[in-house]
Each structure stands twice: as structure tokens, then as C-alpha cells.
Design an enzyme around this catalytic site. Structure first.
Site, mmCIF file in Angstrom:
data_model
loop_
_atom_site.group_PDB
_atom_site.id
_atom_site.type_symbol
_atom_site.label_atom_id
_atom_site.label_comp_id
_atom_site.label_asym_id
_atom_site.label_seq_id
_atom_site.Cartn_x
_atom_site.Cartn_y
_atom_site.Cartn_z
ATOM 1 N N ARG A 79 61.402 7.039 62.667
ATOM 2 C CA ARG A 79 61.113 6.064 61.617
ATOM 3 C C ARG A 79 62.332 5.978 60.698
ATOM 4 O O ARG A 79 62.782 6.979 60.166
ATOM 5 C CB ARG A 79 59.899 6.493 60.810
ATOM 6 C CG ARG A 79 59.613 5.535 59.686
ATOM 7 C CD ARG A 79 58.596 6.077 58.719
ATOM 8 N NE ARG A 79 58.364 5.109 57.654
ATOM 9 C CZ ARG A 79 58.107 5.437 56.396
ATOM 10 N NH1 ARG A 79 58.033 6.708 56.049
ATOM 11 N NH2 ARG A 79 57.923 4.509 55.490
ATOM 12 N N HIS A 168 57.213 -0.595 54.655
ATOM 13 C CA HIS A 168 55.878 -0.314 55.211
ATOM 14 C C HIS A 168 55.532 -1.339 56.293
ATOM 15 O O HIS A 168 54.361 -1.561 56.590
ATOM 16 C CB HIS A 168 54.767 -0.370 54.144
ATOM 17 C CG HIS A 168 54.782 0.742 53.143
ATOM 18 N ND1 HIS A 168 54.366 0.556 51.843
ATOM 19 C CD2 HIS A 168 55.149 2.037 53.259
ATOM 20 C CE1 HIS A 168 54.485 1.707 51.188
ATOM 21 N NE2 HIS A 168 54.963 2.616 52.013
ATOM 22 N N ARG A 229 56.771 5.864 41.525
ATOM 23 C CA ARG A 229 57.680 4.718 41.355
ATOM 24 C C ARG A 229 57.069 3.677 40.429
ATOM 25 O O ARG A 229 55.864 3.428 40.477
ATOM 26 C CB ARG A 229 57.972 4.059 42.702
ATOM 27 C CG ARG A 229 58.932 4.844 43.555
ATOM 28 C CD ARG A 229 59.130 4.177 44.906
ATOM 29 N NE ARG A 229 58.802 5.108 45.978
ATOM 30 C CZ ARG A 229 58.485 4.749 47.225
ATOM 31 N NH1 ARG A 229 58.454 3.473 47.568
ATOM 32 N NH2 ARG A 229 58.196 5.666 48.123
ATOM 33 N N GLU A 372 50.989 4.641 61.643
ATOM 34 C CA GLU A 372 52.380 4.231 61.859
ATOM 35 C C GLU A 372 52.987 4.939 63.071
ATOM 36 O O GLU A 372 53.795 4.353 63.785
ATOM 37 C CB GLU A 372 53.202 4.532 60.595
ATOM 38 C CG GLU A 372 52.843 3.584 59.456
ATOM 39 C CD GLU A 372 53.249 4.107 58.079
ATOM 40 O OE1 GLU A 372 52.588 5.053 57.596
ATOM 41 O OE2 GLU A 372 54.192 3.588 57.497
#
Ligand code: ADP
Length: 386
Positions: A79, A168, A229, A372
Site C-alpha cells: 500500500r 483512502h 488531523r 483494503e
């Protein structure tokens, strides 16, 4: 383990201080085994860098009885967060491609270097297997120009590759496909909103299988309020802090990435604990929650307008899959916009893909677990034509 005819992909996700891995069986779609190493490089940790972490992961796999040379390993899927303009398909890695990838580190200094390090070490440890990079930005490569373009000086933007890339993407694509399968139609015929709410959080609007907007931008900092964040802030905050508080750019960037969001407002980033803090009367936790929900509702409203007509809205990732209060508050009072949540369905415990909207809700609301690793494993197999 003896040699067998099964096909598996080892998926590696190397973050700044963590490394997660899963061995995915392509036939069943299940993870045969997996694990993670945290706090890499931190003073308290016995794992100094990603090379040590990966060696440890391989040792863990061996302990679990997995022999990577004889288990039917088709590829190692890596990834990678940022693909820039150059990478938007699963990419077979060789020295030249890795050198190109390294050049992108400036665009994603917090995210790409650990992935590149992971790739280099994994190639060293498994030199005879295909190593394939799958990019978090890939799904959003074809965002319409109107949504990908920042209204900043055109020449500068071109020279420095400034655009909204979106992140994402593997999750948004996978979940939107699963959502289409759940409601029994091809993704190409549906307009969808996907809310990926984990530690990082992002929203996307998808029309007929193609993304038309997403909340993250040049970096994964833009958009929703996240664990640590900030999401959207006026860019003026940055120059103001630089000038008035004498903070360096690195310090400001680190503050916005690591000391903001729920953590910055309430000193807590896990929703389970945030809820108990709110229950015990913690005002800062209450405000953090309210800011999170307000921002989320704003994006939902924006994407309903961008799409014009919406068929399905789906929650996914750690918070989206597990936190019924967040889902309730994100969609409360939206009946006139076509969203009616069934409180009982929403509150019911249970994993797996499920519908939480009322039967007469014009927009179907779903909860779908993201995966994922499986999506990356399938991308690898697809690239190799297997
Ligand atoms: P990452 O972005 O690190 O992959 P995840 O998608 O795993 O994050 O989400 C992690 C977050 O999910 C946690 O910080 C927590 O806020 C939330 N979460 C996990 N389980 C639950 C739960 N049962 N109830 C509420 N929130 C949860």
C-alpha cells in the site's frame, strides 16, 4: 507447510511508525494470517526501523507456520499513500519505478518514505516474487477537473503538481462496489456517498462508479475532522502562526497532522473514550464531538448537492462501522433530504454489511466493513492476469 496450489498475496502497509501485514487467500478472500508491529523507531521500542519490523513480521509468519517460498505466494502488494500524477494503476516495482516513487516523497513526506523503505526491504527478503504498489490516490485519479482543481495560480499549480488527489481510494472503491452488490445493482448505475471514518477520515461522492468529489486533497490533511488531523482550516492560519507565533513550517505541519482533530480539541482520539468523557460532563470532549459531526454533516450536504440524486450512502472504517451514535448524529433530521435512519437497525450490534435506513427512506443507508487488504490483493492478481 507443504507446497499447495493455492494463491495468496502478502499485503504490506507500512506507515510512519507501524507496519501491518496480511496474507490474503485469493480464493476465499480471507486473511490466512496477519499482524502488525507498532511504535517503530520510537525510543521505548525494540524495533528500530522498518527493516527490523519486516524481518520481525517474516519471523511471525514463520512461527504461524507460513513458508513464504512454498505457500503459493503470487505477489507482495504494497500500500502506497501518494501516487502523484505518475502512478494511478497497480504498478509492478523495479529499481527505476522505486526511484520515481522516491521522488514523490516531497508530496507526502509523512506517508511515502516508510512505504518506500518497506518495499526496498521486502524486495531484499523476497527477491523472486513480484512486488506491486497499489496507491491510495488511484481511484481519484479521474476526478473531474472542477473538483480536482484548486483555485490557485495556474502556473504554480502545474509546476508543483498541486491538485486534489484524494486518499483512502482503495477503500472508497471497494466499499462502493460492495454497496452496489448489496443493493443488487451494478456500481455503474448508482450515485453514492461513502463516508470512511477511521483515525483518518474522508468522504467521497461517486456517480455511476466514478468518483466526482472527495474530501482529502493534495495531502490527507484536508476535509473532515480526524483523530489527530485538523481537516479543513483556513490556509491563513498557517501564515498567521508562522508570522505571529514564530513557528516553523515543519512545526505547523506537525501540529495540524498530529496534535489537532479530536486529539487537539479534547486530548482523546478514540470515540469509545470520547463518548464516556462526554457522559461524565467533559466540555472539551463535547465540543470536539460537535465539531466532528458538524463538519461531517456539511460534507454530506455538499455531496447530496454535487450528485443531485443520491441512491446509497455508506459508512465504513473503525468509527463508521462501529459507532451508532456518530451515524445517528451525522444523519439526524435529514428526512427532507431523503435520508431516514431506522434507529433500531442503526443501534443493533453486529458486523457485516447491513442496511440501517428505514424501508421508506429514499436514500438507502448502509454500513459496510472495508477491506483494503483484500482489494489490494485482488489488484495484484489483476495486474498479473491471474
Ligand atoms: P485507521 O485509520 O487507523 O485504520 P480504523 O479504521 O481502524 O483506523 O479506526 C480506528 C478508530 O475507530 C478508533 O480510533 C476508534 O475511534 C474507532 N472505533 C473502533 N472501534 C470502535 C467501537 N466499537 N466504537 C466506536 N468507535 C470505535
Amino acid at each position: 507447510m507443504t507446497a499447495d496450489a493455492s494463491r495468496v498475496v502478502l499485503v504490506i502497509n507500512a506507515g510512519s511508525s507501524s507496519l501491518k501485514y496480511q496474507l490474503i487467500d485469493l480464493e476465499s478472500g480471507a486473511a490466512r494470517t496477519g499482524g502488525g508491529i507498532q511504535q517503530i523507531g520510537e525510543p521505548s521500542s525494540r524495533v528500530g526501523d522498518h527493516e527490523e519490523a519486516l524481518r520481525l513480521a517474516f519471523a511471525q509468519l514463520a512461527e504461524a507456520g507460513v513458508d513464504l517460498t512454498s505457500c503459493g505466494l503470487l505477489a507482495v502488494g504494497h500500500r502506497v499513500v501518494h501516487g502523484g500524477n505518475a502512478f494511478y494503476r497497480p504498478t509492478l516495482l523495479d529499481d527505476a519505478r522505486i526511484a520515481e516513487l522516491e521522488k514523490l516523497s516531497e508530496l507526502a513526506p509523512l506517508h511515502n518514505p516508510p512505504a518506500v523503505q518497506g518495499i526496498k526491504v521486502a524486495r531484499k527478503l523476497l527477491p523472486d516474487v513480484a512486488h506491486i504498489a497499489v496507491f491510495d490516490t488511484a481511484f481519484f485519479h479521474e476526478l473531474p477537473a472542477a473538483s480536482a482543481t484548486y483555485a490557485v495560480n495556474r502556473d504554480l499549480a502545474q509546476r508543483w503538481q498541486i491538485r486534489r488527489y484524494g486518499f483512502h481510494g482503495t477503500s472508497h472503491r471497494y466499499v462502493s462496489e460492495q454497496a452496489a452488490a448489496f443493493v443488487g445493482g451494478p456500481a455503474a448505475g448508482l450515485n453514492q456517498i461513502v463516508l470512511h471514518l477511521g483515525n483518518g477520515a474522508s468522504a467521497s461522492a461517486i456517480a455511476g462508479g466514478r468518483p466526482v468529489d472527495t474530501s482529502m486533497g493534495l495531502t490527507p490533511l484536508e476535509g473532515l475532522v480526524m483523530g489527530t488531523r485538523s481537516g479543513d482550516v483556513d490556509p491563513g492560519v498557517i501564515s498567521y502562526l508562522w508570522r505571529a507565533a514564530n513557528m516553523s513550517v515543519d512545526k505547523i505541519e506537525s501540529m495540524l497532522n498530529n496534535e489537532s482533530g479530536l486529539w487537539g480539541l479534547a486530548g482523546e482520539r478514540d470515540f469509545r473514550r470520547l463518548h464516556s468523557m462526554i457522559e461524565s460532563g467533559d466540555g472539551a470532549a463535547r465540543l470536539a464531538y460537535d465539531v466532528f459531526i458538524h463538519r461531517l454533516r456539511k460534507y454530506i450536504g455538499a455531496y447530496l448537492a454535487v450528485l443531485g440524486h443520491t441512491d446509497v450512502l455508506t459508512f465504513t472504517a473503525g468509527v463508521g462501522e462501529n459507532d451508532a451514535l456518530v451515524r445517528r448524529d451525522a444523519l439526524a433530521g435529514m428526512g427532507e433530504l431523503g435520508i431516514v435512519v431506522d434507529e433500531r437497525r442503526n443501534a443493533a450490534a453486529g458486523g457485516g454489511a447491513r442496511r440501517i435506513s428505514a424501508d421508506d427512506s429514499p436514500i438507502t443507508v448502509l454500513v459496510i466493513p472495508t477491506n483494503e487488504e483484500l482489494a489490494i490483493a485482488r489488484d495484484c492478481a489483476g495486474l498479473l492476469g491471474r
